[in-house]
Design an enzyme around this catalytic site. Structure first.
Site, PDB file in Angstrom:
ATOM      1  N   ASP A   1      -4.262  -6.115   4.231  1.00 46.18           N
ATOM      2  CA  ASP A   1      -3.993  -4.722   4.546  1.00 46.18           C
ATOM      3  C   ASP A   1      -2.724  -4.361   3.786  1.00 46.18           C
ATOM      4  OD1 ASP A   1      -4.168  -2.207   6.010  1.00 46.18           O
ATOM      5  OD2 ASP A   1      -2.400  -2.921   7.075  1.00 46.18           O
TER       6      ASP A   1
ATOM      7  N   ASP B   1      -0.215  -1.015   4.089  1.00 44.57           N
ATOM      8  CA  ASP B   1       0.935  -0.445   4.797  1.00 44.57           C
ATOM      9  C   ASP B   1       1.233  -1.258   6.057  1.00 44.57           C
ATOM     10  OD1 ASP B   1       3.017   1.219   5.373  1.00 44.57           O
ATOM     11  OD2 ASP B   1       1.803   2.922   5.984  1.00 44.57           O
TER      12      ASP B   1
ATOM     13  N   ASP C   1      -1.716  -6.077  10.060  1.00 45.30           N
ATOM     14  CA  ASP C   1      -0.676  -5.808  11.059  1.00 45.30           C
ATOM     15  C   ASP C   1      -1.219  -5.089  12.287  1.00 45.30           C
ATOM     16  OD1 ASP C   1      -1.017  -3.340   9.512  1.00 45.30           O
ATOM     17  OD2 ASP C   1       0.723  -2.595  10.622  1.00 45.30           O
TER      18      ASP C   1
END
Length: 307
Positions: free
Chosen positions: A26, A28, A247
């Site tokens: 991922d 950001d 995240d």
């Protein structure tokens, strides 16, 4: 897969990295925050590629094209090519052309990048931009609602649209009254995290269209498995030798679980270790899918495993 949530360090880290051929990141909250690289992230990604690992970048963000992502990755020090980026915008275009066998055009609730990815696949679309506004006193809503629809439209696609209006909601729901009309969404993230806070995400727009049309959208992005299926088809990725690094428990980690992958939670973004542990301690098998196989404070913590 078993819910374990173990810290990934030392010999275990080396063993895990040696056992995988591909790593899905991922962006950001994992590789960068805003316009700043997370310290050590670029060094890790570049070293993984030097060691012959396949690296891919996954994002639910439909507001940027693959070229825009590559430009940002390179600006922050990451080695990246367009074929490594799997974003909801190009994958939505692939789904419509290859899976849905679209015959017609798309009514698009979304921005310029999403429109560009559709057009790059030869798909005509309408609906982007500010659109018409209801002016108080200009006439009854019923008159506008009876405006003829474009007979060429065979699909409605919902992505992030800063110009979302009641008018667009009404138009989309009218197209979707036809059960043959394809209903697609880039993602269902209800929060768009920004520095200093967050704003409503694409999922809020999707829910509005679903409620108005009494239909459920097929979702391209995480936690669905479509982007990973594209990756397997294009690059021959082996799930048993692949790890997902993210995240967010409800998108990144859940997608990994849905695809049968080992997962790593990076604690530099949205989800916390406490949230992961709470899911682990639950009796619900569904909540166990939100538990990462491993966790690290930052992806930079994986660097010693490559030495």
């Amino acid at each position: 897969m078993a819910a374990s949530c173990s810290p990934l360090a030392g010999a275990l880290c080396s063993q895990v990295l040696a056992s995988v051929d591909a790593l899905l990141f991922d962006c950001d909250g994992v590789l960068w925050k805003g316009e700043s690289e997370i310290p050590g992230a670029a060094a890790l990604v570049n070293r993984l590629q030097e060691r012959g690992k396949l690296v891919f970048f996954l994002t639910n963000n439909s507001t940027k094209s693959r070229e825009m992502y590559v430009e940002k990755l390179r600006r922050l020090g990451f080695r990246a090519r367009c074929e490594q980026v799997f974003a909801t915008a190009p994958c939505a275009a692939l789904y419509l052309r290859q899976e849905a066998k679209l015959c017609g055009s798309v009514y698009l609730i979304g921005g310029a990048a999403l429109r560009g990815e559709l057009q790059a696949q030869g798909i005509a679309c309408s609906g982007t931009g500010p659109g018409p506004e209801l002016i108080p006193g200009s006439g009854p809503v019923q008159t506008w609602a009876a405006e003829p629809l474009d007979p060429a439209v065979a699909a409605v696609l919902v992505g992030f649209d800063e110009h979302f209006t009641y008018m667009k909601l009404c138009r989309a729901s009218r197209y979707l009254q036809d059960p043959a009309c394809i209903f697609l969404a880039t993602n269902t993230d209800t929060l768009l995290p920004l520095e200093g806070g967050g704003i409503p995400g694409t999922g809020c727009l999707v829910k509005a269209v679903e409620a108005a049309s009494k239909r459920t959208a097929y979702v391209i992005g995480k936690p669905n498995d479509f982007m990973f299926k594209c990756m397997v088809k294009e690059h021959g990725v082996d799930p048993s030798r692949t790890v997902m690094v993210g995240d967010r428990l409800d998108t990144d980690i859940l997608m990994g679980s849905n695809c049968g992958l080992r997962t790593i939670l990076a604690l530099t973004g949205v989800s916390t270790l406490e949230e992961a542990k709470a899911h682990q301690e639950s009796d619900s098998p569904e909540r166990h899918k939100l538990v990462p196989t491993y966790y690290v404070n930052s992806v930079a913590d994986l660097l010693p495993g490559l030495e």
